[in-house]
Structure formats: structure tokens, C-alpha cells
Design a protein around this motif. Structure first.
Motif, mmCIF file in Angstrom:
data_model
loop_
_atom_site.group_PDB
_atom_site.id
_atom_site.type_symbol
_atom_site.label_atom_id
_atom_site.label_comp_id
_atom_site.label_asym_id
_atom_site.label_seq_id
_atom_site.Cartn_x
_atom_site.Cartn_y
_atom_site.Cartn_z
ATOM 1 N N UNK A 272 0.757 -1.377 0.052
ATOM 2 C CA UNK A 272 -0.184 0.054 0.074
ATOM 3 C C UNK A 272 0.636 1.306 0.117
ATOM 4 N N UNK A 273 1.931 1.346 0.745
ATOM 5 C CA UNK A 273 2.748 2.429 1.020
ATOM 6 C C UNK A 273 4.023 2.299 -0.011
ATOM 7 N N UNK A 274 4.941 1.285 0.318
ATOM 8 C CA UNK A 274 6.308 1.188 -0.287
ATOM 9 C C UNK A 274 6.227 1.003 -1.624
ATOM 10 N N UNK A 275 5.399 0.043 -2.073
ATOM 11 C CA UNK A 275 5.279 -0.369 -3.585
ATOM 12 C C UNK A 275 5.151 0.834 -4.597
ATOM 13 N N UNK A 276 3.807 1.691 -4.321
ATOM 14 C CA UNK A 276 3.689 2.874 -5.003
ATOM 15 C C UNK A 276 4.926 3.892 -5.022
ATOM 16 N N UNK A 277 5.474 4.140 -3.870
ATOM 17 C CA UNK A 277 6.704 5.065 -3.898
ATOM 18 C C UNK A 277 7.863 4.378 -4.772
ATOM 19 N N UNK A 278 8.085 3.187 -4.796
ATOM 20 C CA UNK A 278 9.114 2.103 -5.645
ATOM 21 C C UNK A 278 8.768 2.621 -7.041
ATOM 22 N N UNK A 279 7.186 2.324 -7.405
ATOM 23 C CA UNK A 279 7.164 2.321 -8.761
ATOM 24 C C UNK A 279 7.152 3.750 -9.307
ATOM 25 N N UNK A 280 6.957 4.784 -8.254
ATOM 26 C CA UNK A 280 6.999 6.355 -8.759
ATOM 27 C C UNK A 280 8.683 6.515 -9.300
ATOM 28 N N UNK A 281 9.521 5.978 -8.298
ATOM 29 C CA UNK A 281 10.851 6.059 -8.488
ATOM 30 C C UNK A 281 11.085 5.518 -10.046
ATOM 31 N N UNK A 282 10.488 4.459 -10.206
ATOM 32 C CA UNK A 282 10.842 3.658 -11.428
ATOM 33 C C UNK A 282 10.265 4.657 -12.646
ATOM 34 N N UNK A 283 9.130 5.069 -12.624
ATOM 35 C CA UNK A 283 8.480 5.843 -13.778
ATOM 36 C C UNK A 283 9.102 7.010 -14.136
ATOM 37 N N UNK A 284 9.552 7.912 -12.766
ATOM 38 C CA UNK A 284 9.986 9.324 -13.140
ATOM 39 C C UNK A 284 11.584 9.245 -13.809
ATOM 40 N N UNK A 285 12.112 7.922 -13.247
ATOM 41 C CA UNK A 285 13.429 7.839 -13.844
ATOM 42 C C UNK A 285 13.596 7.317 -15.330
ATOM 43 N N UNK A 286 12.441 6.619 -15.723
ATOM 44 C CA UNK A 286 12.357 5.996 -17.018
ATOM 45 C C UNK A 286 11.779 7.260 -17.959
ATOM 46 N N UNK A 287 11.091 7.969 -17.402
ATOM 47 C CA UNK A 287 10.367 8.859 -18.554
ATOM 48 C C UNK A 287 11.186 10.015 -18.748
ATOM 49 N N UNK A 288 12.172 10.374 -18.266
ATOM 50 C CA UNK A 288 13.222 11.352 -18.468
ATOM 51 C C UNK A 288 14.402 10.820 -19.306
ATOM 52 N N UNK A 289 14.712 11.554 -20.427
ATOM 53 C CA UNK A 289 15.831 10.812 -21.249
ATOM 54 C C UNK A 289 17.149 11.232 -20.485
ATOM 55 N N UNK A 290 18.092 10.384 -20.697
ATOM 56 C CA UNK A 290 19.400 10.901 -20.057
ATOM 57 C C UNK A 290 19.939 12.319 -20.521
ATOM 58 N N UNK A 291 19.635 12.701 -21.655
ATOM 59 C CA UNK A 291 20.367 13.682 -22.243
ATOM 60 C C UNK A 291 19.213 14.996 -21.642
ATOM 61 N N UNK A 292 18.340 14.725 -21.138
ATOM 62 C CA UNK A 292 17.496 16.080 -20.302
ATOM 63 C C UNK A 292 18.209 16.006 -18.896
ATOM 64 N N UNK A 293 18.488 14.708 -18.353
ATOM 65 C CA UNK A 293 19.089 14.539 -17.237
ATOM 66 C C UNK A 293 20.380 15.253 -17.130
ATOM 67 N N UNK A 294 21.250 15.095 -18.161
ATOM 68 C CA UNK A 294 22.532 15.872 -18.440
ATOM 69 C C UNK A 294 22.423 16.974 -18.497
ATOM 70 N N UNK A 295 21.364 17.722 -19.236
ATOM 71 C CA UNK A 295 21.183 19.077 -19.281
ATOM 72 C C UNK A 295 20.875 19.720 -18.020
ATOM 73 N N UNK A 296 20.060 19.057 -17.141
ATOM 74 C CA UNK A 296 19.718 19.531 -15.938
ATOM 75 C C UNK A 296 20.941 19.554 -14.949
ATOM 76 N N UNK A 297 21.739 18.305 -15.072
ATOM 77 C CA UNK A 297 22.809 18.115 -14.049
ATOM 78 C C UNK A 297 24.058 18.931 -14.479
#
Lengths: 274, 271
Positions: B113-138
Motif C-alpha cells: 500500500x505504501x512502499x510499492x507505489x513509492x518504488x514504482x514512482x521512482x521507476x516511472x520518473x527515472x524512465x520517463x526522462x531521457x538521459x540527455x535531459x538529465x544531463x542538461x539539468x545536471x
């Protein structure tokens, strides 16, 4: 030694798998549990070591009420109950030795087991057990390289290295051919006699059960409908357990020793009937 | 009811006629949509540039040969950086992705109920942003350089590795876990003996596969200043040094081929 009192299991779906089962197994007794698929045989033995949590009722092993234990106590209680599975349930990618030693997990700490630093006595024991089940030259093979009968022997060694008082055996022969089935049943039988172990064996094959055990319990829709000697399985009793069918060909006929081909033939008829 | 009785006997059809009509109209609608889209795109295209493109390709092509092989000497170091970005980024991602995968898998999560949705959110947000965009930000956060590239690759890879790994965890054979539990093993031991051996081949395959992808992704990170061969590509493009661009592209192709061979070999060995 093992006492079940009013053991009941109702699954979340509402299915009543076990309905107030009372059973007492004395030390050293080998008992077969028969009944149609879905009668609750697997649930019953899983309620004993609480792989399935019973809804109601008590499981008492040597005076200790297992159904009330916390997680640490349950771990210690599980060490005293070895389990043998239908599809062997070996860890396929580990070696035979590691599989046998995994029976000692209840006795060793996490890091000890992670680095495979089992006490020398356990390793000696594992080797002796592999020798006993006839697999001493296979200790370094991976479990998935073995045949069905060999895997089940590893499963038996894994259960025995726990140094249990009770064996919970779930359909040990359902995936094996008739000859191997008999060898495995004989091995379980002999080992129980050697070590004074009690055993509860779930089994589909009525003739095989009659050949190897001293007591038979019949389960139908979660209720105990028969409890008695193998010879008491008359066609009427089998009809009560399984439903209407021609049972003449299935029952054990007379003497203890029968020709192997007759047994095979019997199996085929039974397979046709069920 | 596809099976109907007629005077000549039963007639069987694959679908009922209503269903058949629905399928035909879906095909018709699809075709109409395709034609409509074609029209819109065609209207907004400057056809002069398109018809001109073969000439431009030929022009650039002729400038790109012969490759400036002498430039290769200056490329080894940035290429080494690129490989390091991919490798370290993948390792960093693995370290973070493994716990996330165990928290996300239905059969190992401590709380669905609690931990799984958080883990899934981490997965989705990491996957949905391309590494080029991550690099721009960083790059704007921590400045240009290899470190920004490593972290960009790692952040992008967490989701990929964790997702495939948690699917592998959910597909394990439960009876092996049961057997280890029945022996009296504790939670950690059940994981170490019942789960880890089962997911090892999947894990190795995923890790090497992601490393292979990351080699390719890290070649472009330099375009936004996150280090590696992309930086060279950027500057050669800027000064229209086409023979240098050719060498860089050939080097990238060669590196990718080698990494693909490594990953195929490793996967073959482990599984």
C-alpha cells in the motif's frame, strides 16, 4: 506427537479448504492423506508448518502450540518439520550440496549462509545423507542437471538434514514414473523407520499408499471421511472419498509383494479412471 | 454465435457478423486518419528543401571523405571518458536499482500500500526522462564534466534496471521460496537462497544490456557538456570539420559494435 484440533482454513475467496480436522499422529507413524484434487490435502500439511496460516484450530507439536508462535519461535518449530515437495522445489541454480545444506538454514545465521560457511558437522552430515540416498557422486552437480527421481532424493536429503521429528510430504511421486515412485516411497518409508520419524504423505495413487503406509486418512472437501488401516479402503469407502467409480482395479489385491508389471498396469488403469 | 445450423448442415465462421463489421469499420477509420495526417504534414512541409536534400547529402558526403585519420589520436581520451561514463553510471544505477526492485515486486515488497507505489514512482520518473535531459539539468546544477554524465546515465538507468528486475522477481518459482521457508530460514536467508539464485541470470542479462545501451547514450551526452566523445562531435560540427565528424562517427560505431559483442558474450556465458 502431532495433534491437530479443529483445524480450519477458509481462503480469502471464501473457499473452505479445511473444515474442523482433528488428527493425532503418534511418534514414528507414517500416514497417507488421500482425497480428490482440491480436497485440502496440500492446505492441511501447509497449515502444520504454517506456510498457510490456519483460520481456526490448533496445531500442537510435542506439546508446543505452533499456531500461536511468533516468527522466531515459528522458525525454530519449522526446523523440526522437514518438507518434501511434488515438483521437488529444489533451488534449481544451486548445486546439490547447497540444496542439501539449505535444510540447515534454520540453524545458521544470515552471513554464515550467504558465504556458505556451514559448520563442518553439517557438511559431513550432508555428505552422509547424499550417500544414503545414493547421490554421493553428484554433490557438485547443479540441481537442474538431475533427473526427476534424483531431484526428489536431494529433496529428501534436504528435509532430513534438518534433523526433523516429522516429515510433511506433498505428492512426492506425482511427477515421477511408476518405478521411481515406488523407489522414492520405499526410501521415505525406510528413512522414517531408521530415524523413528512420523510422516504425513499426501498422495494421489491409492495403490501406492496402500503398499507403503500403515494408516490412511481420507479427505473430502476439507472434511475427514476415513481414518483407518490401508486394508479398510473398500469400494464403498473409496466412493465416499472420491465419488462413484469402478474401484475394483484400484485396490490392493491381497499379498504384500506384487509383480512390478501388475503395479504398472494398475497405475495406468487408475490414471484412466481419474 | 458463429456456429449456425442450416439445411445443408452446421456452418462455422470465425466471428459473428456484428464483430466482423466492427473490425472492418476500424480498418476504414484507421485508413481515413492516415490519409488526413498525410495531408496535414504535406501542407506544412517546405517541399523545396526536401527535393533539394539529395544534392545536400551528396555535398556533405563529398566533404566527409577522406576521413581525417590524424584526428583519431585526439579521440582516444574522450572515448575512454565515454566508456567510463557508461560503465560507472551503470554500476551506480545497479546499486540503487536493486533495492528499488525488491521494494517494487509484489511478492517481496514490505508494504503493497505504501512502499510499492513509492518504488514504482521512482521507476516511472527515472524512465520517463531521457538521459540527455538529465544531463542538461545536471550540467546546469553541478557544471559541465564527466561527473554530470555519470549521474545522468545512472538516474536514467535506475528505472530501466529496476523495472525489468522487479518483473523477474515477480516471475520466480514460488515453490523454491516455500521450500527454503519451510526449512526455518529467516527473511534474509529466504531472499539469498530462494530468490537471488532464481533472478541471477535475468539480473546479469539486464545489467549488461543496460551497459550496452549506456555506451550509446553516453556518446551524445557531450553535446550538452556532460563529457565524453560528444563534446568533440559538437565542436567538429560547429566548425564544419566534416572529415573529423566522419572519424568520430566511425569510432562510435566501432565502440558500439565491441560493446554489443561483449554484452552478447557475457549474457551467453551466464544464462
Amino acid at each position: 506427537m502431532l495433534v491437530l484440533e479443529g483445524l480450519t482454513k477458509r481462503y480469502k475467496t471464501g473457499d473452505l479448504a479445511l473444515d474442523h480436522v482433528d488428527l493425532e499422529v503418534p511418534k514414528g507413524q507414517v500416514l497417507a492423506l488421500i482425497g480428490p484434487s482440491g480436497a485440502g490435502k496440500s492446505t492441511l500439511i501447509r497449515c502444520i508448518n504454517r506456510l498457510v496460516e490456519p483460520t481456526e484450530g490448533k496445531v500442537v507439536l510435542n506439546g508446543e502450540t505452533i499456531s500461536r508462535l511468533g516468527s522466531g519461535g515459528l522458525r525454530r518449530a519449522r526446523r523440526r518439520m522437514g518438507m518434501i515437495f511434488q515438483e521437488y522445489a529444489l533451488v534449481e541454480r544451486l548445486s546439490v550440496m547447497e540444496n542439501v545444506l539449505s535444510g540447515r538454514l534454520g540453524y545458521v545465521g544470515f552471513w554464515q549462509s550467504w558465504f556458505r560457511r556451514f559448520p563442518p558437522k553439517d557438511i559431513e552430515n550432508a555428505y552422509r545423507l547424499l550417500e544414503r540416498v545414493g547421490l554421493e557422486q553428484f554433490y557438485d552437480k547443479r540441481a537442474d542437471e538431475l533427473s526427476g527421481g534424483q531431484r526428489q532424493r536431494v529433496g529428501i536429503a534436504r528435509a532430513l538434514i534438518q534433523d526433523p521429528e516429522l516429515l510433511l510430504v506433498d505428492e512426492p511421486t506425482a511427477s515421477l514414473d511408476p518405478k521411481t515412485s515406488r523407489q522414492i516411497m520405499r526410501l521415505i518409508r525406510e528413512l522414517c523407520a531408521e530415524r523413528g520419524l512420523a510422516a504425513i504423505i499426501n498422495i494421489h495413487d491409492v495403490a501406492l499408499a496402500q503398499q507403503f503406509v500403515e494408516r490412511i486418512v481420507g479427505l473430502r472437501q476439507g472434511k475427514m471421511v476415513y481414518d483407518g488401516p490401508p486394508d479398510g479402503l473398500t469400494p464403498e469407502v473409496l466412493t465416499e472419498i472420491y465419488g462413484e467409480e469402478d474401484w475394483q482395479a484400484t485396490r490392493k489385491k491381497g499379498g504384500e509383494e506384487r509383480a512390478a508389471d501388475a503395479i504398472v498396469e494398475d497405475d495406468e488403469r487408475l490414471a484412466g479412471a481419474l | 454465435m458463429p456456429l449456425t445450423g442450416t439445411a445443408e448442415g452446421p456452418v462455422w465462421r470465425r466471428r459473428t457478423s456484428g464483430r466482423q463489421w466492427a473490425i472492418w469499420s476500424a480498418w476504414l477509420a484507421g485508413t481515413a486518419l492516415f490519409v488526413a495526417c498525410w495531408q496535414v504534414i504535406s501542407a506544412s512541409t517546405t517541399w523545396f528543401f526536401v527535393t533539394d536534400s539529395p544534392r545536400v547529402i551528396a555535398d556533405i558526403g563529398s566533404r566527409m571523405v577522406p576521413p581525417a585519420w590524424g584526428y583519431l589520436g585526439k579521440l582516444w581520451e574522450p572515448m575512454w571518458d565515454t566508456i567510463n561514463i557508461a560503465t560507472l553510471g551503470t554500476l551506480l544505477a545497479i546499486v540503487m536499482a536493486v533495492p528499488v526492485a525488491f521494494l517494487a515486486a509484489r511478492n517481496t515488497t514490505p508494504s503493497a500500500l505504501v512502499v510499492r507505489p513509492i518504488a514504482l514512482l521512482i521507476i516511472v520518473s527515472s524512465r520517463s526522462i531521457n538521459s540527455l535531459i538529465w544531463a542538461l539539468l545536471l550540467v546546469s546544477i553541478m557544471g559541465p564534466g564527466v561527473l554530470a554524465g555519470i549521474i545522468a546515465i545512472a538516474l536514467r538507468s535506475i528505472g530501466f534496471i529496476a523495472k525489468l528486475l522487479y518483473e523477474a522477481i515477480e516471475e520466480i518459482d514460488r515453490s523454491q521460496v516455500e521450500a527454503v521457508t519451510a526449512a526455518g530460514a529467516g527473511r534474509g536467508q529466504v531472499m539469498a537462497y530462494g530468490i537471488v539464485p532464481q533472478i541471477m541470470p535475468a539480473f546479469a542479462g539486464i545489467a549488461v544490456f543496460r551497459w550496452d545501451i549506456n555506451i550509446r547514450e553516453s556518446t551524445v551526452l557531450g553535446l550538452v557538456g556532460a563529457g565524453g566523445i560528444g563534446l568533440q562531435l559538437q565542436s567538429s560540427l560547429n566548425i564544419l570539420a566534416w572529415p573529423q565528424v566522419t572519424v568520430i562517427l566511425l569510432l562510435i560505431v566501432a565502440t558500439v559494435l565491441v560493446s554489443e559483442w561483449v554484452s552478447a558474450t557475457v549474457r551467453h556465458k551466464i544464462i
